[in-house]
Design a protein around this motif. Sequence first.
Motif, PDB file in Angstrom:
ATOM      1  N   PRO A  58      67.751  95.745  -6.115  1.00 44.57           N
ATOM      2  CA  PRO A  58      67.938  94.290  -6.037  1.00 44.57           C
ATOM      3  C   PRO A  58      69.428  93.942  -6.133  1.00 44.57           C
ATOM      4  N   ARG A  59      69.862  92.980  -5.330  1.00 48.92           N
ATOM      5  CA  ARG A  59      71.276  92.598  -5.337  1.00 48.92           C
ATOM      6  C   ARG A  59      71.727  92.097  -6.716  1.00 48.92           C
ATOM      7  N   GLU A  60      70.842  91.351  -7.388  1.00 50.52           N
ATOM      8  CA  GLU A  60      71.214  90.803  -8.694  1.00 50.52           C
ATOM      9  C   GLU A  60      71.481  91.909  -9.707  1.00 50.52           C
ATOM     10  N   LYS A  61      70.641  92.938  -9.673  1.00 47.77           N
ATOM     11  CA  LYS A  61      70.804  94.056 -10.614  1.00 47.77           C
ATOM     12  C   LYS A  61      72.088  94.829 -10.315  1.00 47.77           C
ATOM     13  N   MET A  62      72.401  95.001  -9.031  1.00 50.95           N
ATOM     14  CA  MET A  62      73.614  95.715  -8.673  1.00 50.95           C
ATOM     15  C   MET A  62      74.853  94.914  -9.064  1.00 50.95           C
ATOM     16  N   THR A  63      74.800  93.596  -8.887  1.00 52.71           N
ATOM     17  CA  THR A  63      75.928  92.746  -9.263  1.00 52.71           C
ATOM     18  C   THR A  63      76.210  92.834 -10.752  1.00 52.71           C
TER      19      THR A  63
ATOM     20  N   ASN B 117      82.693  88.134  -2.357  1.00 54.85           N
ATOM     21  CA  ASN B 117      81.876  87.827  -3.527  1.00 54.85           C
ATOM     22  C   ASN B 117      81.093  89.064  -3.956  1.00 54.85           C
ATOM     23  N   TRP B 118      80.589  89.020  -5.156  1.00 50.41           N
ATOM     24  CA  TRP B 118      79.952  90.197  -5.733  1.00 50.41           C
ATOM     25  C   TRP B 118      78.788  90.729  -4.902  1.00 50.41           C
ATOM     26  N   ASP B 119      78.008  89.843  -4.290  1.00 51.96           N
ATOM     27  CA  ASP B 119      76.817  90.305  -3.587  1.00 51.96           C
ATOM     28  C   ASP B 119      76.964  90.348  -2.073  1.00 51.96           C
ATOM     29  N   ASP B 120      78.178  90.111  -1.550  1.00 47.92           N
ATOM     30  CA  ASP B 120      78.402  90.218  -0.103  1.00 47.92           C
ATOM     31  C   ASP B 120      78.504  91.680   0.305  1.00 47.92           C
ATOM     32  N   GLU B 121      77.875  92.038   1.403  1.00 49.01           N
ATOM     33  CA  GLU B 121      77.928  93.432   1.844  1.00 49.01           C
ATOM     34  C   GLU B 121      79.344  93.854   2.213  1.00 49.01           C
ATOM     35  N   ALA B 122      80.162  92.899   2.701  1.00 42.26           N
ATOM     36  CA  ALA B 122      81.523  93.232   3.113  1.00 42.26           C
ATOM     37  C   ALA B 122      82.520  93.212   1.953  1.00 42.26           C
ATOM     38  N   SER B 123      82.066  92.864   0.763  1.00 40.10           N
ATOM     39  CA  SER B 123      82.968  92.815  -0.394  1.00 40.10           C
ATOM     40  C   SER B 123      83.607  94.171  -0.647  1.00 40.10           C
ATOM     41  N   GLU B 124      84.860  94.154  -1.101  1.00 38.42           N
ATOM     42  CA  GLU B 124      85.580  95.400  -1.366  1.00 38.42           C
ATOM     43  C   GLU B 124      85.956  95.506  -2.837  1.00 38.42           C
TER      44      GLU B 124
END
Length: 203
Positions: free
Chosen positions: A134-139, A157-164
């Motif tokens: 889940p994205r929330e858990k990974m964040t 942002n924390w849950d964007d796939e392109a975030s670095e």
Amino acid sequence: MDSLTKLNNYSEEEKVNFIDFVNTLLAQSVIVAAKESDKRHYRFYEMHAEEIQEYFLFAGWEVKTSENKVITLRNTTGKNKVNLTLFESTLLFIIYKLYIDQLTSLRLVRDVRISNLEIREQFFHLNIHNKLPPREKMTLALKKFQRHSILELVQGNWDDEASEFIVYDSIAEIIKPTILKEMDTWINELNNIEEWEDNEVNK
């Protein structure tokens, strides 16, 4: 002059910097020279390493520095370990694997950067429980790692796939190199546990 005397002879500014350094190291367990917010702490340590080491040693803590300019704090009784869930441990392994892969392929790389997409692709390839986390858990887990100066969000942002994220060399001080060899066995164990996300491990 002993370390206690040196501490007592600190200027008011040095006393403030000392308190700030101690509290930061206790909160993070690591200080990374390459991290912008840690730079002043690292410089302070370089100037006052002897008294800082003796101060912590008296309280049962060991302060070490690495060739990569990472300061680590370890309790001599092993009481300062951060408990990670199975999910957090797996995520940390993935980040470490991506870190090692980049160092191996780009020997002159200045910053090791990874994206959320790369992390999720690694989860997919591991095929744990045939699902992505889940994205929330990974964040939440990534934010925890940032608090301990393992990585830092630098783009998006924390849950964007392109975030670095920049992955700091501190990760190499935290994880044993042998973990890469142990991971296949560990993944098999995870797949045999029905609710692995919220269980703690000692890795």
